[in-house]
Design an enzyme around this catalytic site. Structure first.
Site, PDB file in Angstrom:
ATOM      1  N   SER A  15       0.811  -1.215   0.000  1.00 41.95           N
ATOM      2  CA  SER A  15       0.000   0.000   0.000  1.00 41.95           C
ATOM      3  C   SER A  15       0.847   1.268   0.000  1.00 41.95           C
ATOM      4  CB  SER A  15      -0.928   0.019   1.226  1.00 41.95           C
ATOM      5  OG  SER A  15      -0.166   0.015   2.424  1.00 41.95           O
ATOM      6  N   LEU A  17       4.382   3.687  -1.454  1.00 44.35           N
ATOM      7  CA  LEU A  17       4.801   4.363  -2.673  1.00 44.35           C
ATOM      8  C   LEU A  17       5.135   3.387  -3.800  1.00 44.35           C
ATOM      9  CD1 LEU A  17       5.958   6.854  -4.265  1.00 44.35           C
ATOM     10  CD2 LEU A  17       8.079   6.528  -2.967  1.00 44.35           C
ATOM     11  N   VAL A  18       6.007   2.419  -3.529  1.00 44.53           N
ATOM     12  CA  VAL A  18       6.441   1.489  -4.572  1.00 44.53           C
ATOM     13  C   VAL A  18       5.377   0.436  -4.849  1.00 44.53           C
ATOM     14  CG1 VAL A  18       8.249  -0.107  -5.298  1.00 44.53           C
ATOM     15  CG2 VAL A  18       8.840   1.887  -3.906  1.00 44.53           C
ATOM     16  N   TYR A 142      18.948   0.382  11.048  1.00 43.69           N
ATOM     17  CA  TYR A 142      18.221   0.071   9.810  1.00 43.69           C
ATOM     18  C   TYR A 142      19.174  -0.437   8.733  1.00 43.69           C
ATOM     19  CZ  TYR A 142      15.451   0.890   5.569  1.00 43.69           C
ATOM     20  OH  TYR A 142      14.803   0.747   4.369  1.00 43.69           O
ATOM     21  N   THR A 170      17.793   4.165  -5.928  1.00 44.37           N
ATOM     22  CA  THR A 170      18.215   5.457  -5.407  1.00 44.37           C
ATOM     23  C   THR A 170      16.967   6.197  -4.910  1.00 44.37           C
ATOM     24  OG1 THR A 170      18.231   6.199  -7.724  1.00 44.37           O
ATOM     25  CG2 THR A 170      20.349   5.666  -6.735  1.00 44.37           C
ATOM     26  N   ARG A 214      21.752  14.667  -6.445  1.00 46.87           N
ATOM     27  CA  ARG A 214      21.093  13.402  -6.141  1.00 46.87           C
ATOM     28  C   ARG A 214      20.580  12.754  -7.439  1.00 46.87           C
ATOM     29  NH1 ARG A 214      23.356  14.450  -2.186  1.00 46.87           N
ATOM     30  NH2 ARG A 214      22.605  14.565  -0.029  1.00 46.87           N
ATOM     31  N   ASP A 276      23.623  21.449   4.270  1.00 45.83           N
ATOM     32  CA  ASP A 276      23.342  20.835   2.977  1.00 45.83           C
ATOM     33  C   ASP A 276      23.283  19.315   3.044  1.00 45.83           C
ATOM     34  OD1 ASP A 276      22.932  22.837   1.126  1.00 45.83           O
ATOM     35  OD2 ASP A 276      25.063  23.099   0.702  1.00 45.83           O
TER      36      ASP A 276
END
Length: 323
Positions: A15, A17-18, A142, A170, A214, A276
């Site tokens: 359920s 994002l991916v 993690y 990524t 990125r 940054d």
């Protein structure tokens, strides 16, 4: 893959994002493949519980598994609850591996993250460098748990001949993302902030100089590649799923692309007093290109436009946008 009438693909974390992107990709194929796809959510059971995990496998009887589910969180949570992030992810992954082994699952594809790579490294990073040094201390619970998935894939392949593997995407963005203003990743956070700035007529403020680089992958592109991995990629070793080095973009470019997609015509400001972060985290997608030299990624502006349109259309609908 197996005979058409017996193919059941179960997606944990289905359920998110991916998972939602995979569902969209598969639904577009409807009628062309005889596969049944099952998308799990947290409501289907607790994957850190072996009994509940076994019950889920009993219920759906999968032949193939895409494992996306994980305990994830922002920087603060990762630093404060390192033990929980380690234990819960290791236990969850072990339960999935054990059930897949016991039931002779034909293919298991797990999803890793570029945060598992060493903190001190050279660029571009590639699949051979995962275990070359310690990950950043802030998310070591993690990261080490995810690294063990790579180790498990090889051990189960060597001892039992299981077809277990993993992918390393990524930075992912797209529809159904987490758009929380503080706890989200950079693109969904910028989309939400830019949206509010447009509504209020305020300048669009970006933390940092905007100079870091990125690589971003659209969730729908990642979904297409994960489906390919399930069907066609047979190595136990992981594969990086990413646009190429030439497609790196600066955070400033991202902010301007978000503003354009939102129709924001106000001032964009960069607050250089804010940190940054790491300047670049470049990943090498040469292995992917050896397999799929002609794969076409969605142009960044097109992917951003689709994401922003979904966000704005669903923003006011309760429960549709995670924010």
């Amino acid at each position: 893959m197996s005979s058409p009438e017996k193919t059941v693909v179960m997606v944990t974390g289905g359920s998110g994002l991916v998972g939602k992107a995979i569902q969209e990709v598969i639904e577009a194929e409807e009628g062309t493949l005889n596969e049944r796809w099952v998308y799990l959510s947290s409501g289907d059971g607790d994957l850190t519980c072996p009994i509940q995990t076994s019950a889920i496998f009993d219920k759906y009887m999968p032949t193939h598994v895409i494992h996306l589910a994980a305990q994830v969180g922002g920087l603060f949570a990762n630093m404060k609850y390192k033990v929980q992030f380690w234990r819960n992810n290791v236990i969850m992954n072990d339960n999935i591996f054990q059930e897949c082994h016991k039931r002779n699952i034909k293919k298991l594809v797990s999803c890793l993250s570029t945060c598992i790579f060493p903190d001190k490294t050279t660029f571009p990073i590639d699949e051979t460098m995962i275990h070359d040094g310690a990950p950043h201390f802030s998310n070591e619970g993690y990261a080490y748990a995810k690294r063990m998935v790579d180790v498990q894939n090889r051990m189960y392949r060597d001892q039992y001949g299981m077809k277990f593997t993993s992918v390393i995407p990524t930075n992912i963005f797209g529809k159904h993302d987490n758009f929380h203003l503080e706890d989200s990743h950079v693109i969904p956070g910028l989309i939400h902030r830019g949206y509010l700035c447009k509504q209020k007529g305020e300048p669009f403020q970006i933390w940092g100089t905007g100079k870091p680089l990125r690589q971003f992958i659209f969730s729908k592109d990642l979904a297409r590649l994960m489906v390919w991995t399930l069907r066609s990629y047979d190595e136990a070793d992981p594969i990086i799923l990413s646009v190429g080095e030439e497609d790196e973009v600066s955070i400033a470019d991202v902010a301007h692309t978000v503003a354009k997609a939102l129709g924001f015509e106000g001032e964009i400001q960069f607050d250089a007093t804010k940190a940054d972060g790491q300047h670049k985290k470049t990943a090498n997608n040469a292995k992917l290109r050896r397999y799929l030299p002609d794969f076409k990624f969605t142009p960044f502006e097109d992917a951003m436009k689709e994401t922003v349109e979904w966000f704005t259309e669903n923003y006011a609908t309760p429960g549709r946008v995670r924010k």
